[in-house]
Design a protein around this motif. Sequence first.
Motif, PDB file in Angstrom:
ATOM      1  N   LEU A  14      38.877  72.311  36.898  1.00 56.73           N
ATOM      2  CA  LEU A  14      37.552  71.709  36.873  1.00 56.73           C
ATOM      3  C   LEU A  14      37.339  71.000  35.544  1.00 56.73           C
ATOM      4  O   LEU A  14      37.690  71.532  34.491  1.00 56.73           O
ATOM      5  CB  LEU A  14      36.468  72.771  37.054  1.00 56.73           C
ATOM      6  CG  LEU A  14      36.472  73.527  38.374  1.00 56.73           C
ATOM      7  CD1 LEU A  14      35.357  74.570  38.377  1.00 56.73           C
ATOM      8  CD2 LEU A  14      36.310  72.590  39.545  1.00 56.73           C
TER       9      LEU A  14
ATOM     10  N   LEU B 194      31.526  68.109  42.454  1.00 58.38           N
ATOM     11  CA  LEU B 194      30.951  69.385  42.878  1.00 58.38           C
ATOM     12  C   LEU B 194      29.511  69.589  42.445  1.00 58.38           C
ATOM     13  O   LEU B 194      28.712  70.159  43.184  1.00 58.38           O
ATOM     14  CB  LEU B 194      31.797  70.539  42.320  1.00 58.38           C
ATOM     15  CG  LEU B 194      33.274  70.524  42.687  1.00 58.38           C
ATOM     16  CD1 LEU B 194      33.993  71.660  41.988  1.00 58.38           C
ATOM     17  CD2 LEU B 194      33.446  70.597  44.185  1.00 58.38           C
TER      18      LEU B 194
ATOM     19  N   VAL C 209      30.368  67.896  37.186  1.00 55.09           N
ATOM     20  CA  VAL C 209      31.502  68.809  37.240  1.00 55.09           C
ATOM     21  C   VAL C 209      32.308  68.394  38.459  1.00 55.09           C
ATOM     22  O   VAL C 209      31.762  68.241  39.554  1.00 55.09           O
ATOM     23  CB  VAL C 209      31.045  70.278  37.373  1.00 55.09           C
ATOM     24  CG1 VAL C 209      32.233  71.213  37.498  1.00 55.09           C
ATOM     25  CG2 VAL C 209      30.150  70.673  36.214  1.00 55.09           C
ATOM     26  N   LEU C 210      33.617  68.211  38.259  1.00 53.09           N
ATOM     27  CA  LEU C 210      34.457  67.745  39.359  1.00 53.09           C
ATOM     28  C   LEU C 210      35.849  68.338  39.261  1.00 53.09           C
ATOM     29  O   LEU C 210      36.237  68.870  38.230  1.00 53.09           O
ATOM     30  CB  LEU C 210      34.525  66.215  39.353  1.00 53.09           C
ATOM     31  CG  LEU C 210      34.875  65.546  38.026  1.00 53.09           C
ATOM     32  CD1 LEU C 210      36.268  64.974  38.091  1.00 53.09           C
ATOM     33  CD2 LEU C 210      33.875  64.457  37.747  1.00 53.09           C
ATOM     34  N   ARG C 211      36.542  68.273  40.376  1.00 53.08           N
ATOM     35  CA  ARG C 211      37.944  68.691  40.386  1.00 53.08           C
ATOM     36  C   ARG C 211      38.785  67.531  39.859  1.00 53.08           C
ATOM     37  O   ARG C 211      38.559  66.386  40.208  1.00 53.08           O
ATOM     38  CB  ARG C 211      38.400  69.047  41.796  1.00 53.08           C
ATOM     39  CG  ARG C 211      37.733  70.279  42.330  1.00 53.08           C
ATOM     40  CD  ARG C 211      38.413  70.736  43.617  1.00 53.08           C
ATOM     41  NE  ARG C 211      37.695  71.847  44.201  1.00 53.08           N
ATOM     42  CZ  ARG C 211      37.759  73.091  43.770  1.00 53.08           C
ATOM     43  NH1 ARG C 211      38.522  73.389  42.749  1.00 53.08           N
ATOM     44  NH2 ARG C 211      37.069  74.036  44.347  1.00 53.08           N
ATOM     45  N   HIS C 212      39.739  67.856  39.012  1.00 52.18           N
ATOM     46  CA  HIS C 212      40.633  66.828  38.472  1.00 52.18           C
ATOM     47  C   HIS C 212      41.429  66.237  39.634  1.00 52.18           C
ATOM     48  O   HIS C 212      42.032  66.981  40.416  1.00 52.18           O
ATOM     49  CB  HIS C 212      41.565  67.458  37.439  1.00 52.18           C
ATOM     50  CG  HIS C 212      42.275  66.464  36.594  1.00 52.18           C
ATOM     51  ND1 HIS C 212      43.296  65.685  37.071  1.00 52.18           N
ATOM     52  CD2 HIS C 212      42.100  66.109  35.295  1.00 52.18           C
ATOM     53  CE1 HIS C 212      43.742  64.901  36.103  1.00 52.18           C
ATOM     54  NE2 HIS C 212      43.023  65.137  35.016  1.00 52.18           N
TER      55      HIS C 212
ATOM     56  N   TYR D 153      24.599  72.348  42.171  1.00 49.46           N
ATOM     57  CA  TYR D 153      25.610  71.921  43.133  1.00 49.46           C
ATOM     58  C   TYR D 153      25.058  70.787  43.991  1.00 49.46           C
ATOM     59  O   TYR D 153      23.876  70.776  44.335  1.00 49.46           O
ATOM     60  CB  TYR D 153      26.045  73.089  44.025  1.00 49.46           C
ATOM     61  CG  TYR D 153      26.934  74.069  43.299  1.00 49.46           C
ATOM     62  CD1 TYR D 153      28.280  73.785  43.111  1.00 49.46           C
ATOM     63  CD2 TYR D 153      26.428  75.245  42.775  1.00 49.46           C
ATOM     64  CE1 TYR D 153      29.104  74.666  42.433  1.00 49.46           C
ATOM     65  CE2 TYR D 153      27.235  76.132  42.088  1.00 49.46           C
ATOM     66  CZ  TYR D 153      28.568  75.832  41.922  1.00 49.46           C
ATOM     67  OH  TYR D 153      29.383  76.697  41.236  1.00 49.46           O
TER      68      TYR D 153
ATOM     69  N   LEU E 219      35.500  65.413  45.585  1.00 53.86           N
ATOM     70  CA  LEU E 219      35.885  66.172  44.389  1.00 53.86           C
ATOM     71  C   LEU E 219      34.727  66.378  43.419  1.00 53.86           C
ATOM     72  O   LEU E 219      34.845  67.144  42.471  1.00 53.86           O
ATOM     73  CB  LEU E 219      37.050  65.479  43.670  1.00 53.86           C
ATOM     74  CG  LEU E 219      38.343  65.350  44.475  1.00 53.86           C
ATOM     75  CD1 LEU E 219      39.422  64.707  43.625  1.00 53.86           C
ATOM     76  CD2 LEU E 219      38.802  66.698  44.993  1.00 53.86           C
TER      77      LEU E 219
ATOM     78  N   GLN F  99      43.996  69.620  41.209  1.00 49.64           N
ATOM     79  CA  GLN F  99      42.723  69.988  41.803  1.00 49.64           C
ATOM     80  C   GLN F  99      42.303  71.432  41.587  1.00 49.64           C
ATOM     81  O   GLN F  99      41.190  71.809  41.940  1.00 49.64           O
ATOM     82  CB  GLN F  99      42.720  69.629  43.280  1.00 49.64           C
ATOM     83  CG  GLN F  99      42.761  68.127  43.461  1.00 49.64           C
ATOM     84  CD  GLN F  99      42.597  67.706  44.889  1.00 49.64           C
ATOM     85  OE1 GLN F  99      42.315  68.507  45.764  1.00 49.64           O
ATOM     86  NE2 GLN F  99      42.770  66.424  45.130  1.00 49.64           N
ATOM     87  N   ASP F 100      43.138  72.258  40.982  1.00 44.48           N
ATOM     88  CA  ASP F 100      42.690  73.607  40.627  1.00 44.48           C
ATOM     89  C   ASP F 100      41.997  73.621  39.265  1.00 44.48           C
ATOM     90  O   ASP F 100      41.505  74.651  38.829  1.00 44.48           O
ATOM     91  CB  ASP F 100      43.859  74.587  40.638  1.00 44.48           C
ATOM     92  CG  ASP F 100      44.963  74.199  39.669  1.00 44.48           C
ATOM     93  OD1 ASP F 100      45.049  73.008  39.319  1.00 44.48           O
ATOM     94  OD2 ASP F 100      45.737  75.085  39.268  1.00 44.48           O
TER      95      ASP F 100
END
Length: 124
Positions: free
Chosen positions: A39, A77, A29-32, A15, A75, A36-37
Amino acid sequence: MVPTLLNGDWLLIQYVKNAEEVRPGDVVVLRHPLQQDLLIVKRAVERREGGWWVLGDNAFVENDSREFGTVPDELVLARGRGRFRPAKEVQWSVAGVAGVASWVASCVRPLRAGRSVSRRLRAR
């Protein structure tokens, strides 16, 4: 992220507290940005105004910055540090010593910026 990551691979991540820890070439690794829910895993290519430009290793799939633009820093992570390929496809009873040795040699790989197999394939 084929050929670097295949469906079913496990990803060892670290992280990040801020996006400054990410370097170009890292698997992240990121939120779209549009959902945003969800990954997603992509390769960070470069810093731009507004965040990171990310691309998948598969040039034929455009679910990356070519579709949704730069990804804001908040976004992002984690960075990928390594991948583990489970042995679900190895048939232990018929694999023999050579098959098991081949799986052991390829099941764990580090994901270092600039040293992945996909980068070497693209350069050829």
